[in-house]
Design a protein around this motif. Sequence first.
Motif, mmCIF file in Angstrom:
data_model
loop_
_atom_site.group_PDB
_atom_site.id
_atom_site.type_symbol
_atom_site.label_atom_id
_atom_site.label_comp_id
_atom_site.label_asym_id
_atom_site.label_seq_id
_atom_site.Cartn_x
_atom_site.Cartn_y
_atom_site.Cartn_z
ATOM 1 N N LYS A 156 7.576 19.541 38.759
ATOM 2 C CA LYS A 156 8.079 20.478 39.775
ATOM 3 C C LYS A 156 8.060 19.879 41.187
ATOM 4 O O LYS A 156 7.944 20.603 42.174
ATOM 5 N N TYR A 157 8.149 18.546 41.275
ATOM 6 C CA TYR A 157 8.190 17.870 42.577
ATOM 7 C C TYR A 157 9.559 18.105 43.208
ATOM 8 O O TYR A 157 10.564 18.240 42.507
ATOM 9 N N PRO A 158 9.638 18.181 44.528
ATOM 10 C CA PRO A 158 10.920 18.460 45.191
ATOM 11 C C PRO A 158 11.986 17.407 44.872
ATOM 12 O O PRO A 158 11.664 16.250 44.578
ATOM 13 N N LEU B 254 12.391 17.820 50.773
ATOM 14 C CA LEU B 254 12.822 16.531 50.228
ATOM 15 C C LEU B 254 11.618 15.792 49.660
ATOM 16 O O LEU B 254 10.605 15.616 50.338
ATOM 17 N N GLY B 255 11.728 15.364 48.395
ATOM 18 C CA GLY B 255 10.637 14.658 47.726
ATOM 19 C C GLY B 255 10.871 13.158 47.695
ATOM 20 O O GLY B 255 11.906 12.696 47.217
ATOM 21 N N LEU B 256 9.900 12.395 48.221
ATOM 22 C CA LEU B 256 10.030 10.944 48.299
ATOM 23 C C LEU B 256 8.758 10.278 47.782
ATOM 24 O O LEU B 256 7.718 10.918 47.620
ATOM 25 N N LYS B 257 8.887 8.974 47.565
ATOM 26 C CA LYS B 257 7.714 8.140 47.351
ATOM 27 C C LYS B 257 7.955 6.854 48.126
ATOM 28 O O LYS B 257 8.927 6.142 47.868
ATOM 29 N N LEU B 258 7.115 6.579 49.104
ATOM 30 C CA LEU B 258 7.252 5.396 49.939
ATOM 31 C C LEU B 258 6.108 4.449 49.607
ATOM 32 O O LEU B 258 4.952 4.726 49.962
ATOM 33 N N GLY B 259 6.411 3.358 48.896
ATOM 34 C CA GLY B 259 5.354 2.515 48.365
ATOM 35 C C GLY B 259 4.604 3.298 47.306
ATOM 36 O O GLY B 259 5.183 3.791 46.343
ATOM 37 N N SER B 260 3.315 3.462 47.490
ATOM 38 C CA SER B 260 2.512 4.258 46.542
ATOM 39 C C SER B 260 2.234 5.662 47.062
ATOM 40 O O SER B 260 1.506 6.431 46.432
ATOM 41 N N MET C 116 6.086 22.238 43.579
ATOM 42 C CA MET C 116 4.663 21.905 43.537
ATOM 43 C C MET C 116 4.405 20.637 44.354
ATOM 44 O O MET C 116 5.030 19.598 44.117
ATOM 45 N N ILE C 117 3.504 20.731 45.299
ATOM 46 C CA ILE C 117 3.156 19.605 46.156
ATOM 47 C C ILE C 117 1.733 19.181 45.824
ATOM 48 O O ILE C 117 0.779 19.902 46.103
#
Length: 486
Positions: A27-29, A70-76, A377-378
Amino acid sequence: MITALLFAILVTFLTGYILQTITKPKKYPPGPKWLPFVGCGNLVQKMSKLHGSQWKALSQIAKEYSTQVLGLKLGSELVIVVYGDRNIRQVLMEPEFEGRPNSFFIKLRCFGKRMGITSADGPLWREHRKFAVKHLKNVGFGKASMEQEIQHEMARLVEYIRSNSYKPISPKSILATAVMNVLWKYVAGESIEEDRLKLLLDLLSARSKAFSMAGGWLNQFPWCRFFFPEASGYSLINRINLQISAIIEEAIQKHKNNAASGDDFIYSFLNQMKLKKGTFTELQLKIVCLDMFIAGSQTTSNLLEFMFLTVLRKQHIQDKIYDEIQRFIGNNVPSWSDSHRLVYTSAFLLEVQRCYAIVPLMGPRRVLSDSIVDGYMIPKDTTVLISVGDLYLDPDIFENPHEFKPERFIDEHGALKNAEHVYTFGLGRRRCPGDALARSFIFLTFVGILQKFKIQCVNGVCPSDEPVIGLIAAPRPYTAMFVPRQ
């Protein structure tokens, strides 16, 4: 046989690790796909270069995914960006979003330690924010004496401008100095020597640019500082930090020797160190002082630069403001109480804050427990960025948002509206503790200068109002003619 088994185990481990790095939490954005190790950092870097700032890049990505979260992943690092007034208010007001990221980059901002007020959270942040607010008030912050100090500094500005009438003047060169003079008075009790002041301002400016440069790969991959210390910006930031640290340490040492005049925040803190050791250390004092100088000087002076740039480009608005000043206060020295009478002027100042969001991407915050934002879900420890710059351009909140219109902040009875959707100084318990100083300084300085001078373009050429957006927004360097009014 053993070699083949070890190889199979290694492949299984690497495959599992890679799948883990590209699999989004439940449920991540919505947002871009994640690549192994880098997440979507490469896309954000590419878009930032294309659009000129990280804020505009993330705004474009959010539009592509039609999302208010907005759901992101920057590096880890898991990162979300929130849009829309409801989501922004939730993050600003609810306690589970009061944390700060426990990242290398945050620590680098405050001399390698997550201390001070701005970058801290939990008991340390609560204790020292409360102490700072209380003791700044004790030495006059937010009181009549503060207004007198600002009026004194404004008079010095007017005198400098008068002595350079009809000459091109860079507002940047005089406004940041004036703000820092007042700040230094409350923090360190006396005026800072001119050469030290200039050095400190130059260092703070260079530091801001260096962090903007290093905000990409150094933030996502701190290990790159060992291989590319110069290219990553790490060495530059360290050198600047050392120089700023030395200036603050010099002021603290002067207080320890009782050689500083007056009553001020540093004396209050040193007295507290004698009574209660705990978190009241010299390093904490140094970082709190840095927090105050960074938070107050550049944002306040940049806003004033935008305000003078706007009346420079829109002479009809400048004339309207001057007429209002003459009608209500004449040649009297302006005071904060005049802000309720100078309705159009106050509305103009709010409109500049809306059109030129000084921090279009607020934050970062850290989620202290699993939370839900807009149905998504955050996970705990996710970093949260707050896009107030997009909120200010939302037509559902501000009609014709790309039009500069101070009247939008004036109601049908001619009174100033409550600017509940303008978050220049934040909201909630992390609201800027120096907003009283910033608001007063902006109003008194702007009115005091416009009362005495007509601001005109140099050689009839008006400068661009396109901002430069790094960690904060700033006007492109410009000069103006300040012509004395009769």
